[in-house]
Write a protein that holds these residues in place. Structure first.
Motif, short mmCIF file in Angstrom:
data_model
loop_
_atom_site.label_atom_id
_atom_site.label_comp_id
_atom_site.label_asym_id
_atom_site.label_seq_id
_atom_site.Cartn_x
_atom_site.Cartn_y
_atom_site.Cartn_z
N CYS A 120 -4.01 -4.96 -5.85
CA CYS A 120 -2.80 -4.14 -5.78
C CYS A 120 -2.80 -3.00 -6.79
N SER B 192 -3.84 -2.03 -0.05
CA SER B 192 -4.56 -2.73 -1.11
C SER B 192 -6.06 -2.44 -1.02
N CYS C 31 5.44 -8.16 -4.32
CA CYS C 31 5.37 -7.43 -3.05
C CYS C 31 5.50 -8.42 -1.90
N ARG D 96 4.35 -0.55 -2.45
CA ARG D 96 4.85 -1.91 -2.70
C ARG D 96 6.38 -1.93 -2.66
#
Length: 418
Positions: free
Chosen positions: A68, A29, A8, A83
């Motif tokens: 993530c 996140s 990402c 992402r």
């Protein structure tokens, strides 16, 4: 080595400031592990410091990043997670296009620079809000914070009102940082409710006064407030996108986004839609979850009628509010309604739009959002009965506090096992 499965661009491109001043490198996140605050660190130092560098190193090595997990989870159901959407914005394309697009991009130059500035900012000015949505967090709504304290759901140690901008030195630190960055792509505000916050208009006016408006401006608003003077300021920026939070066009929305006036909300949405032009766009932002999934089609119908896109972010927490918590017969009915809606769309079966907010592809957007919700209904939950019991317990507390009855707004809730 970069790995498409988890790479990402976010840690090289984004800063998020939460309502308490906590800093993070991605608004999607898990921020609970963050220990850096704007009160303690300069934004440039943070963005090029050890905590962000650690995440960058993990991604460069092709390793998963614990924070993530939401994107990784989303990708078990849909292709275009946050992402991958963020990567596409930087011309890093997914799946079989990944290696070629990385090789053709200038991303390596950014990796090698010792000090870089963000392209994207996600700013929560504070948690001041006039709504107490049932799926919201005390970090994002002062009313939720107050209610959770009364219900003993949240810690009483945390103040109900969080607002890092009240400290003038911290606010100046942020504004000076923005002034110093001439390569900003987008500044995004969310809440709380930005339209209630005096710093929001102050920031916009400062940018206009200093001529620093050559970036995209986006914001999330709950739609309860329409200010023509703010719309006038929006027009100074490279572009502006207003994201209005709404879950359904049915009575259920009044319960979910308590205590919204649905008639007033729809009226304001139409006022914002009337302001649309080549510079200003409007998106309806939704968090599909337990109480909205059955009536989600009412929102899609409204969007089809008014040519407006949807930005869907399936709820992740609390888990007991996930759409898949419903018993099978309710999930089947929700799927049926969504599939029936899709038959009204003139969209090729395999047509996929990378830009999920493409205002010129509204029908494609609505189909993809319907598919995202359908996929969420199929999520495997091994502890569904336990989660149903938690949902019953939670809404019993909410109803007791607010003098409501959930089945008046969502009659099917009687089928949830407690």
């Amino acid at each position: 080595m970069l790995n498409e499965r988890n790479f990402c661009i976010g840690p090289w491109s984004e800063i998020r400031i939460l309502s308490d001043g906590r800093l993070n490198w991605c608004h999607y996140s898990d921020f609970t592990t963050s220990t850096d605050y704007i009160q303690d660190i300069d934004l440039d130092t943070y963005f090029n410091g050890t905590s962000v560098k650690k995440v960058r190193d993990q991604l460069c090595q092709g390793s998963d990043v614990a924070e993530c997990r939401q994107c990784y989870n989303d990708e078990t159901k849909v292709v275009y997670s946050y992402r991958r959407r963020r990567n596409v914005q930087m011309a890093i394309f997914p799946l079989e296009h990944f290696e070629k697009s990385v090789a053709e991009s200038n991303i390596q130059q950014r990796f090698e620079q010792p000090n870089i500035k963000p392209y994207f900012y996600n700013i929560v000015l504070g948690n001041l809000c006039n709504l107490a949505c049932v799926m919201c967090s005390p970090y994002l709504s002062s009313r939720v914070a107050t209610d959770f304290k009364r219900l003993k759901i949240a810690s009483t140690d945390q103040p109900s009102l969080l607002d890092w901008t009240q400290n003038d030195a911290d606010w100046k630190k942020f504004v000076d940082h923005i002034d110093s960055n001439k390569n900003i792509v987008c500044v995004h505000f969310q809440g709380g409710e930005p339209f209630l916050h005096s710093r929001f208009e102050e920031f916009l006016q400062h940018c206009v006064d200093t001529g620093h408006t050559d970036f995209h401006l986006t914001m999330v608003t709950n739609g309860t407030i329409f200010k023509s003077e703010l719309v006038a300021l929006f027009k100074h920026f490279k572009s502006c996108q207003i994201e209005i939070s709404v879950e359904t066009m049915s009575k259920a929305n009044q319960y979910i986004r308590y205590p919204v006036d649905q008639t007033e909300l729809v009226g304001n949405i139409k006022k914002f839609l009337a302001c649309r032009d080549n510079q200003l766009s409007v998106v309806l932002r939704t968090v599909p979850q337990l109480l909205s999934v059955l009536d989600y089609v009412t929102l899609l119908e409204f969007c089809l009628e008014n040519s407006v896109c949807v930005d869907t972010n399936i709820i992740d927490r609390p888990v007991y509010l996930k759409p898949a918590v419903w018993p099978e017969h309710i999930r089947t009915e929700a799927r049926r309604r969504l599939e029936q809606f899709k038959t009204k769309l003139n969209v090729g079966h395999n047509h996929v739009e990378l830009n999920l907010r493409n205002q010129h592809q509204v029908e494609v957007n609505l189909k993809q959002n319907a598919d995202i919700v359908i996929a969420s209904l199929a999520e495997t939950l091994t502890n569904r009965s336990e989660l149903q019991a938690k949902a019953v317990e939670y809404f019993a507390k909410i109803d007791g506090l607010r003098k409501l009855e959930i089945t008046d707004y969502c009659p099917e809730f009687k089928d949830i096992n407690g």
